[in-house]
Write a protein that holds these residues in place. Structure first.
Motif, PDB file in Angstrom:
ATOM      1  N   ARG A 185       0.835  -1.203   0.000  1.00 56.71           N
ATOM      2  CA  ARG A 185       0.000   0.000   0.000  1.00 56.71           C
ATOM      3  C   ARG A 185       0.872   1.255   0.000  1.00 56.71           C
ATOM      4  N   VAL A 186       0.254   2.383  -0.335  1.00 55.91           N
ATOM      5  CA  VAL A 186       0.981   3.648  -0.414  1.00 55.91           C
ATOM      6  C   VAL A 186       0.482   4.599   0.666  1.00 55.91           C
ATOM      7  N   ARG A 187       1.423   5.331   1.250  1.00 56.75           N
ATOM      8  CA  ARG A 187       1.111   6.266   2.336  1.00 56.75           C
ATOM      9  C   ARG A 187       1.655   7.649   1.981  1.00 56.75           C
ATOM     10  N   ALA A 188       0.921   8.686   2.368  1.00 59.89           N
ATOM     11  CA  ALA A 188       1.380  10.065   2.205  1.00 59.89           C
ATOM     12  C   ALA A 188       2.188  10.442   3.446  1.00 59.89           C
ATOM     13  N   ILE A 189       3.398  10.973   3.217  1.00 57.75           N
ATOM     14  CA  ILE A 189       4.236  11.419   4.332  1.00 57.75           C
ATOM     15  C   ILE A 189       4.696  12.845   4.054  1.00 57.75           C
ATOM     16  N   ASN A 190       5.176  13.511   5.089  1.00 55.51           N
ATOM     17  CA  ASN A 190       5.651  14.899   4.959  1.00 55.51           C
ATOM     18  C   ASN A 190       4.617  15.766   4.247  1.00 55.51           C
ATOM     19  N   ALA A 191       3.380  15.631   4.657  1.00 55.05           N
ATOM     20  CA  ALA A 191       2.271  16.342   4.003  1.00 55.05           C
ATOM     21  C   ALA A 191       2.058  17.733   4.606  1.00 55.05           C
ATOM     22  N   LYS A 192       1.551  18.625   3.760  1.00 51.37           N
ATOM     23  CA  LYS A 192       1.210  19.966   4.206  1.00 51.37           C
ATOM     24  C   LYS A 192       0.129  20.510   3.277  1.00 51.37           C
ATOM     25  N   PRO A 193      -0.661  21.456   3.759  1.00 54.22           N
ATOM     26  CA  PRO A 193      -1.644  22.080   2.873  1.00 54.22           C
ATOM     27  C   PRO A 193      -0.924  22.707   1.670  1.00 54.22           C
ATOM     28  N   PHE A 194      -1.495  22.554   0.492  1.00 53.50           N
ATOM     29  CA  PHE A 194      -0.869  23.075  -0.721  1.00 53.50           C
ATOM     30  C   PHE A 194      -0.700  24.577  -0.631  1.00 53.50           C
ATOM     31  N   GLY A 195       0.487  25.057  -0.963  1.00 52.34           N
ATOM     32  CA  GLY A 195       0.751  26.489  -0.950  1.00 52.34           C
ATOM     33  C   GLY A 195       1.420  26.988   0.308  1.00 52.34           C
ATOM     34  N   GLU A 196       1.546  26.146   1.328  1.00 49.22           N
ATOM     35  CA  GLU A 196       2.219  26.586   2.574  1.00 49.22           C
ATOM     36  C   GLU A 196       3.699  26.364   2.472  1.00 49.22           C
TER      37      GLU A 196
END
Length: 109
Positions: A98-109
């Motif tokens: 499976r795939v996981r999102a890491i080091n995520a932030k709201p777009f544009g920040e």
């Protein structure tokens, strides 16, 4: 109105790979499901231009999401779904495939 908003995100170009300049190895997606009790959600990502290139199974845990350099709080996390905000993140493949999102932030920040 909700269907129109979803169609705008999917077809306006926000999810078309390479259209919006972003950091290398980062993706842009929309949080489409949140489980507030458990602190996770799922992100929709477009990997290409074909209809079959839409992924909706990218796991995102609240601990992997930051806002303005600080950990995201639950109220803001839930609010992101209600407003269907774009998020920017790195993809990490898990041992189970499976795939996981890491080091995520709201777009544009």
């Amino acid at each position: 109105v909700k269907l129109r908003k979803e169609a705008d995100f999917h077809f306006c170009g926000f999810l078309v790979p390479g259209l919006i300049q972003q950091e290398e190895n980062r993706s842009i997606g929309i949080i489409h499901h949140i489980d507030a009790d458990r602190g996770y959600g799922f992100v929709t990502v477009r990997e290409g231009l074909a209809l079959s290139d839409l992924r909706t199974d990218i796991f995102l845990h609240i601990n992997d999401l930051q806002s303005e350099g600080r950990p995201m709080n639950m109220a803001r996390f839930i609010d992101m779904k209600s407003r269907e905000n774009l998020v920017e993140f790195e993809l990490q493949e898990q041992p189970n495939g499976r795939v996981r999102a890491i080091n995520a932030k709201p777009f544009g920040e």
